[in-house]
Design a protein around this motif. Structure first.
Motif, PDB file in Angstrom:
ATOM      1  N   GLU A  41      99.893 -34.958 -69.512  1.00 24.38           N
ATOM      2  CA  GLU A  41     101.101 -34.663 -70.281  1.00 24.38           C
ATOM      3  C   GLU A  41     100.699 -34.402 -71.730  1.00 24.38           C
ATOM      4  OE1 GLU A  41     104.396 -37.615 -68.743  1.00 24.38           O
ATOM      5  OE2 GLU A  41     102.391 -38.447 -68.474  1.00 24.38           O
ATOM      6  N   VAL A  42     101.045 -33.209 -72.235  1.00 22.77           N
ATOM      7  CA  VAL A  42     100.660 -32.830 -73.585  1.00 22.77           C
ATOM      8  C   VAL A  42     101.715 -31.895 -74.169  1.00 22.77           C
ATOM      9  CG1 VAL A  42      99.129 -31.049 -72.588  1.00 22.77           C
ATOM     10  CG2 VAL A  42      98.848 -31.702 -74.976  1.00 22.77           C
ATOM     11  N   ASP A  43     102.149 -32.192 -75.390  1.00 16.65           N
ATOM     12  CA  ASP A  43     103.123 -31.349 -76.099  1.00 16.65           C
ATOM     13  C   ASP A  43     104.343 -31.010 -75.241  1.00 16.65           C
ATOM     14  OD1 ASP A  43     101.521 -31.353 -78.323  1.00 16.65           O
ATOM     15  OD2 ASP A  43     100.565 -29.430 -77.889  1.00 16.65           O
ATOM     16  N   GLY A  44     104.845 -31.976 -74.499  1.00 17.78           N
ATOM     17  CA  GLY A  44     106.042 -31.755 -73.697  1.00 17.78           C
ATOM     18  C   GLY A  44     105.808 -30.973 -72.412  1.00 17.78           C
ATOM     19  N   ARG A  45     104.537 -30.649 -72.106  1.00 19.21           N
ATOM     20  CA  ARG A  45     104.203 -29.951 -70.854  1.00 19.21           C
ATOM     21  C   ARG A  45     103.482 -30.905 -69.915  1.00 19.21           C
ATOM     22  NH1 ARG A  45     107.330 -25.461 -71.111  1.00 19.21           N
ATOM     23  NH2 ARG A  45     106.942 -24.263 -73.008  1.00 19.21           N
ATOM     24  N   SER A  46     103.569 -30.627 -68.611  1.00 14.74           N
ATOM     25  CA  SER A  46     102.945 -31.497 -67.608  1.00 14.74           C
ATOM     26  C   SER A  46     102.099 -30.668 -66.661  1.00 14.74           C
ATOM     27  CB  SER A  46     104.018 -32.208 -66.781  1.00 14.74           C
ATOM     28  OG  SER A  46     105.003 -32.753 -67.605  1.00 14.74           O
ATOM     29  N   PHE A  47     100.825 -31.004 -66.587  1.00 12.72           N
ATOM     30  CA  PHE A  47      99.898 -30.268 -65.728  1.00 12.72           C
ATOM     31  C   PHE A  47      99.343 -31.199 -64.653  1.00 12.72           C
ATOM     32  CE2 PHE A  47      99.004 -28.134 -69.999  1.00 12.72           C
ATOM     33  CZ  PHE A  47     100.000 -27.185 -69.814  1.00 12.72           C
ATOM     34  N   LEU A  48      99.359 -30.711 -63.424  1.00 14.55           N
ATOM     35  CA  LEU A  48      98.787 -31.441 -62.300  1.00 14.55           C
ATOM     36  C   LEU A  48      97.429 -30.833 -61.971  1.00 14.55           C
ATOM     37  CD1 LEU A  48      99.217 -33.473 -59.902  1.00 14.55           C
ATOM     38  CD2 LEU A  48     100.250 -31.554 -58.654  1.00 14.55           C
ATOM     39  N   ILE A  49      96.402 -31.681 -61.827  1.00 18.89           N
ATOM     40  CA  ILE A  49      95.097 -31.172 -61.407  1.00 18.89           C
ATOM     41  C   ILE A  49      94.898 -31.538 -59.940  1.00 18.89           C
ATOM     42  CG2 ILE A  49      92.613 -31.145 -61.824  1.00 18.89           C
ATOM     43  CD1 ILE A  49      93.125 -31.960 -64.699  1.00 18.89           C
ATOM     44  N   ASP A  50      94.935 -30.526 -59.083  1.00 12.80           N
ATOM     45  CA  ASP A  50      94.758 -30.597 -57.632  1.00 12.80           C
ATOM     46  C   ASP A  50      95.985 -31.175 -56.914  1.00 12.80           C
ATOM     47  OD1 ASP A  50      92.273 -29.394 -57.661  1.00 12.80           O
ATOM     48  OD2 ASP A  50      91.174 -31.285 -57.748  1.00 12.80           O
ATOM     49  N   THR A  51      96.098 -30.791 -55.645  1.00 10.23           N
ATOM     50  CA  THR A  51      97.220 -31.246 -54.809  1.00 10.23           C
ATOM     51  C   THR A  51      96.633 -31.936 -53.578  1.00 10.23           C
ATOM     52  OG1 THR A  51      97.305 -29.032 -53.769  1.00 10.23           O
ATOM     53  CG2 THR A  51      98.797 -29.451 -55.593  1.00 10.23           C
ATOM     54  N   THR A  52      96.419 -33.221 -53.693  1.00 10.65           N
ATOM     55  CA  THR A  52      95.717 -33.964 -52.632  1.00 10.65           C
ATOM     56  C   THR A  52      96.633 -34.212 -51.432  1.00 10.65           C
ATOM     57  OG1 THR A  52      96.337 -36.242 -53.118  1.00 10.65           O
ATOM     58  CG2 THR A  52      94.653 -35.257 -54.536  1.00 10.65           C
ATOM     59  N   PRO A  53      96.044 -34.641 -50.304  1.00  5.78           N
ATOM     60  CA  PRO A  53      96.873 -34.968 -49.135  1.00  5.78           C
ATOM     61  C   PRO A  53      97.885 -36.078 -49.428  1.00  5.78           C
ATOM     62  CG  PRO A  53      94.546 -34.848 -48.539  1.00  5.78           C
ATOM     63  CD  PRO A  53      94.608 -34.755 -50.035  1.00  5.78           C
ATOM     64  N   GLU A  54      97.672 -36.838 -50.503  1.00  8.92           N
ATOM     65  CA  GLU A  54      98.594 -37.923 -50.856  1.00  8.92           C
ATOM     66  C   GLU A  54      99.494 -37.561 -52.030  1.00  8.92           C
ATOM     67  OE1 GLU A  54      95.041 -39.384 -50.861  1.00  8.92           O
ATOM     68  OE2 GLU A  54      95.191 -40.900 -49.286  1.00  8.92           O
ATOM     69  N   LEU A  55      99.650 -36.257 -52.315  1.00  6.09           N
ATOM     70  CA  LEU A  55     100.411 -35.860 -53.506  1.00  6.09           C
ATOM     71  C   LEU A  55     101.801 -36.495 -53.549  1.00  6.09           C
ATOM     72  CD1 LEU A  55     101.071 -34.283 -56.042  1.00  6.09           C
ATOM     73  CD2 LEU A  55     101.445 -32.248 -54.648  1.00  6.09           C
ATOM     74  N   ARG A  56     102.512 -36.472 -52.434  1.00  3.29           N
ATOM     75  CA  ARG A  56     103.874 -37.023 -52.460  1.00  3.29           C
ATOM     76  C   ARG A  56     103.866 -38.504 -52.828  1.00  3.29           C
ATOM     77  NH1 ARG A  56     106.332 -39.753 -48.546  1.00  3.29           N
ATOM     78  NH2 ARG A  56     108.547 -40.151 -48.820  1.00  3.29           N
ATOM     79  N   LEU A  57     102.971 -39.256 -52.215  1.00  6.56           N
ATOM     80  CA  LEU A  57     102.893 -40.691 -52.495  1.00  6.56           C
ATOM     81  C   LEU A  57     102.465 -40.944 -53.938  1.00  6.56           C
ATOM     82  CD1 LEU A  57     101.185 -41.812 -49.172  1.00  6.56           C
ATOM     83  CD2 LEU A  57     103.607 -41.955 -49.778  1.00  6.56           C
ATOM     84  N   GLN A  58     101.525 -40.134 -54.429  1.00  5.93           N
ATOM     85  CA  GLN A  58     101.050 -40.292 -55.814  1.00  5.93           C
ATOM     86  C   GLN A  58     102.181 -39.993 -56.800  1.00  5.93           C
ATOM     87  OE1 GLN A  58      97.790 -37.496 -55.559  1.00  5.93           O
ATOM     88  NE2 GLN A  58      96.294 -39.103 -55.105  1.00  5.93           N
ATOM     89  N   ALA A  59     102.942 -38.932 -56.534  1.00  6.67           N
ATOM     90  CA  ALA A  59     104.028 -38.545 -57.442  1.00  6.67           C
ATOM     91  C   ALA A  59     105.115 -39.612 -57.484  1.00  6.67           C
ATOM     92  CB  ALA A  59     104.615 -37.202 -57.013  1.00  6.67           C
ATOM     93  N   LEU A  60     105.420 -40.193 -56.317  1.00  2.00           N
ATOM     94  CA  LEU A  60     106.445 -41.240 -56.284  1.00  2.00           C
ATOM     95  C   LEU A  60     105.946 -42.505 -56.979  1.00  2.00           C
ATOM     96  CD1 LEU A  60     107.675 -40.801 -52.604  1.00  2.00           C
ATOM     97  CD2 LEU A  60     108.937 -40.223 -54.686  1.00  2.00           C
ATOM     98  N   ARG A  61     104.710 -42.870 -56.695  1.00  2.00           N
ATOM     99  CA  ARG A  61     104.149 -44.120 -57.226  1.00  2.00           C
ATOM    100  C   ARG A  61     104.023 -44.072 -58.744  1.00  2.00           C
ATOM    101  NH1 ARG A  61      98.776 -45.134 -54.300  1.00  2.00           N
ATOM    102  NH2 ARG A  61     100.180 -45.394 -52.532  1.00  2.00           N
TER     103      ARG A  61
END
Ligand SMILES: [Zn+2]
Ligand SMILES: [Zn+2]
Ligand SMILES: [Zn+2]
Length: 255
Positions: A41-61
């Motif tokens: 998270e930088v200057d009001g922007r959000s960047f995700l690096i890679d989309t792992t098999p656990e992306l949904r769980l990571q995003a919720l957690r």
């Protein structure tokens, strides 16, 4: 600028399925590792690096609620197989999600996730992404971003530098021209698979050597296997080098 390590595990994750070793059965939460990914998270922007098999769980957690762009390191399954979960962020953005990486990654994603490039009008059922191949510094939504070429066995992976932070997973060699782009770092997140050598990843001693050469303020080793007990290995590392763990948040100087 804030970096959240969503996952810090190797391609198997830790615990490993059907393994009863001391790390896989440990009750230290820092020995529980989902597949490697980061959220910046930088200057009001959000960047995700890679989309792992656990992306949904990571995003919720870790309460990832918005992603403005995805930066891909390479096409290996542990880094891309959660791509379908991006559809939730399409809904937040109300449009396609811009993704970036090298040519090889683009070619692979277009073959394996062709549905995500279809631009279908049925918003919500499938993800909708665009992909730009980048091999030089560029500005992403007003934020300067530097792709860093890395050797990863026989293929080339991409590391990412944003401001004072660099994220270099899946590498066993950093070419001199890439080393030149990694000076003056506040945070270096670096592949440090396990104590023993490996043909496509830095071992922990090799990663420590890289940290000594680059001299960032702080280095965190990621993509860790079940050979790595957090407490035991941490005790042997130099003061500015540590092991990463899932959910770790680092506040980083901007440059
Ligand atoms: Zn990997
Ligand atoms: Zn194990
Ligand atoms: Zn890989």
């Amino acid at each position: 600028m804030r970096v959240t390590l969503l996952g810090t595990g190797t391609s198997y994750g830790v615990p490993v399925i059907a393994c009863d070793c001391a790390v896989c059965t440990s009750d230290d939460p820092r020995n529980m590792r989902t597949r490697s990914s980061a959220f910046v998270e930088v200057d009001g922007r959000s960047f995700l690096i890679d989309t792992t098999p656990e992306l949904r769980l990571q995003a919720l957690r870790h309460r990832v609620r918005r992603v403005d762009a995805v930066l891909y390191t390479h096409e290996h399954a542990d880094h891309v197989n959660g791509l379908d979960d991006l559809k939730a962020f399409n809904a937040v953005l109300g449009g396609p999600l811009p993704c970036f990486g090298n040519r090889r990654t683009e070619t692979s994603l277009r073959q394996r996730f062709d549905f995500a490039f279809a631009g279908t009008p049925f918003i919500g059922a499938i993800p909708h992404i665009t992909f730009d191949v980048v091999d030089a510094p560029f500005e992403l939504l007003g934020v300067p971003v530097i792709p860093i070429e890395l050797q990863h066995g026989r293929i080339t992976a991409t590391g990412w530098r944003i401001g004072g932070a660099a994220y270099l997973t899946d590498t066993n060699g950093i070419p001199p021209r890439s080393m030149a782009l990694l000076q003056g770092l506040d945070l270096l997140v670096l592949d440090g698979l396990r104590p023993r050598p490996h043909p496509t990843h830095f071992s922990i001693p090799e990663a420590v050597d890289v940290a000594r050469a680059l001299r960032p303020r702080q280095t965190l080793l990621t993509h860790l296997t079940h050979d790595v007990d957090y407490r035991a290995i941490s005790a042997d590392l130099p003061p500015s080098v540590g092991l990463a763990y899932d959910g770790q948040i680092i506040e980083v100087a901007d440059s």
